[in-house]
Design a protein around this motif. Structure first.
Motif, short mmCIF file in Angstrom:
data_model
loop_
_atom_site.label_atom_id
_atom_site.label_comp_id
_atom_site.label_asym_id
_atom_site.label_seq_id
_atom_site.Cartn_x
_atom_site.Cartn_y
_atom_site.Cartn_z
N LEU A 1 0.82 -1.20 0.00
CA LEU A 1 0.00 0.00 0.00
C LEU A 1 0.86 1.26 0.00
CD1 LEU A 1 -3.03 0.58 0.02
CD2 LEU A 1 -2.89 0.89 2.48
N ALA A 2 2.03 1.19 0.67
CA ALA A 2 2.95 2.32 0.68
C ALA A 2 3.45 2.60 -0.73
CB ALA A 2 4.12 2.05 1.61
N TYR B 1 -1.36 10.63 0.74
CA TYR B 1 -0.44 9.78 -0.02
C TYR B 1 0.97 9.81 0.58
CZ TYR B 1 -3.98 9.65 -3.76
OH TYR B 1 -5.12 9.46 -4.49
N THR B 2 1.37 10.98 1.08
CA THR B 2 2.71 11.12 1.66
C THR B 2 2.82 10.32 2.96
OG1 THR B 2 3.00 13.31 0.69
CG2 THR B 2 4.40 12.75 2.56
N VAL B 3 1.79 10.39 3.79
CA VAL B 3 1.80 9.65 5.07
C VAL B 3 1.98 8.16 4.83
CG1 VAL B 3 0.37 8.94 7.03
CG2 VAL B 3 0.51 11.35 6.40
N ILE B 4 1.18 7.62 3.91
CA ILE B 4 1.26 6.17 3.68
C ILE B 4 2.51 5.80 2.90
CG2 ILE B 4 -0.01 6.09 1.51
CD1 ILE B 4 -0.40 3.68 4.48
N GLY C 1 4.17 4.34 5.96
CA GLY C 1 3.68 2.98 5.68
C GLY C 1 4.79 2.04 5.30
N ALA C 2 5.89 2.60 4.80
CA ALA C 2 7.03 1.77 4.41
C ALA C 2 7.99 1.53 5.56
CB ALA C 2 7.77 2.44 3.26
N ALA C 3 7.77 2.23 6.68
CA ALA C 3 8.66 2.08 7.84
C ALA C 3 8.26 0.81 8.62
CB ALA C 3 8.56 3.31 8.73
N PRO C 4 9.18 0.26 9.41
CA PRO C 4 8.90 -0.98 10.17
C PRO C 4 8.05 -0.71 11.42
CG PRO C 4 11.14 -0.27 10.61
CD PRO C 4 10.62 0.65 9.54
N THR D 1 -2.27 3.64 13.62
CA THR D 1 -2.40 5.10 13.61
C THR D 1 -2.15 5.67 12.22
OG1 THR D 1 -1.74 5.30 15.94
CG2 THR D 1 -1.45 7.24 14.54
N VAL D 2 -1.12 5.17 11.55
CA VAL D 2 -0.81 5.63 10.19
C VAL D 2 -1.98 5.35 9.26
CG1 VAL D 2 0.66 5.25 8.19
CG2 VAL D 2 1.67 5.44 10.47
#
Length: 349
Positions: free
Chosen positions: A110-111, A242-245, A249-252, A260-261
């Protein structure tokens, strides 16, 4: 006692003297029969020429507005198509977002989709019609949006690293990310990250567009707002979602932090989609107003045409009769001239 004489020279000049007048009348009658309009409107109408000139001026003004509306309508059509694309992509992304939970392993996918959607949004907001950028507002000569990797990405990851004490070289892959509390992450999104999508951060990092949209006159009494701006709140929320995810979203992230994200992104997307719909409705309303204005102005032009035809028009039958009469007179003049030139006193000796 006076004597009179007959001169063949004077007889020869008499019919020829009328030729210039007859030729002028022939040209006038021929022009009127061809055009259906008086050859010399000013001469024929006299003081009535003032009304004629006013009608012509008003008609030219209305036609100019209609021609301008065609250009405005084309810009609005392209804007509406772009908004449809933005909304369709946002709807699809929101559907995918709703179907994922924090326990799913699809957050990384999704990221990637979020990053692709952000790039597509940027490309759409940078559309041009060949003369100006559609979403530039008043500043339509400048490209409205910077791409994510032209500055915003570095600013956001740097702020993320500074906030949580992460590796500045690649904070999103720092193992310490997994330890970030959900409450702290929510605060980062709502304050630091949100500031990038509000003024002055938005104009400094993302956008060169104007907040104010262009306007155009669609009639002698009405103006409309043309298009939309990349600075619209809905566009900012889309970019933020879009920026948040795409980044977090790509972070562990794990557990509540990942939830929350996803929740923040869903909330932003829902509000943004509604906002894009509102913009499309506004553009559609402008298109309807142009269509209505054009209908009224074309009706006014038709009424003006009828009045001008009454002032300038001629009776074709009457013009044909005059043309035939003048043509006959010219032919008679040439015939008489020819016969007189053949006269000689020798014919009577």
């Amino acid at each position: 006692m006076f004597s009179s004489f007959i001169s063949t020279l004077s007889l020869n000049h008499a019919p020829r003297a009328a030729l210039p007048r007859l030729q002028t009348e022939l040209a006038k009658a021929s022009q009127e029969l061809t055009t259906g309009r008086r050859a010399d409107v000013g001469l024929d109408l006299g003081v009535g020429i003032g009304e004629n000139l006013t009608l012509r001026r008003d008609q030219a003004s209305l036609q100019s507005l209609i021609d301008g509306n065609a250009s405005t309508e084309a810009a609005l059509d392209r804007t509406q198509t772009a908004l449809d694309d933005i909304r369709a992509q946002a709807d699809g992304f929101l559907s995918a977002l709703v179907g994922i939970s924090q326990a799913d392993s699809g957050a990384g996918v999704l990221a990637a989709q979020g990053r692709s959607a952000l790039d597509a949004l940027t490309a759409t907001l940078n559309l041009t019609d060949g003369r100006r950028y559609l979403f530039g507002g008043l500043n339509s000569a400048a490209k409205p949006m910077a791409s994510f990797d032209e500055g915003p990405q570095a600013a956001i990851t740097s702020a993320f690293a500074a906030r949580f004490g992460l590796d500045p070289a690649d904070p999103l892959k720092d193992p310490a990310v997994a330890q970030i509390p959900a409450a702290d992450l929510a605060d980062f999104i709502d304050t630091t990250l949100a500031a990038s999508f509000e003024e002055p951060g938005w104009s400094a990092t993302w956008s060169d567009a104007s907040n104010e949209n262009r306007s155009a006159a669609i009639s002698s009494t009405s103006r409309i707002e043309v298009g939309a701006s990349a600075n619209e709140p809905a566009m900012r929320k889309l970019a933020m979602a879009y920026t948040v995810i795409a980044t977090l979203g790509a972070a562990p992230l794990k557990g509540d932090a990942l939830a929350t994200v996803l929740d923040k992104t869903r909330s932003l997307m829902g509000s943004a989609v509604s906002g894009v719909t509102d913009i499309a409705t506004r553009v559609g309303s402008a298109q309807s107003r142009i269509a209505a204005a054009d209908t009224l102005m074309r009706g006014a032009i038709d009424a003006t045409d009828r009045r001008l035809n009454a002032l300038e028009g001629i009776d074709p039958a009457e013009a044909k009769t005059r043309l035939d009469t003048v043509t006959t007179q010219i032919e008679m003049s040439y015939s008489l001239t020819s016969r007189i030139l053949k006269l000689s006193i020798m014919d009577y000796i």
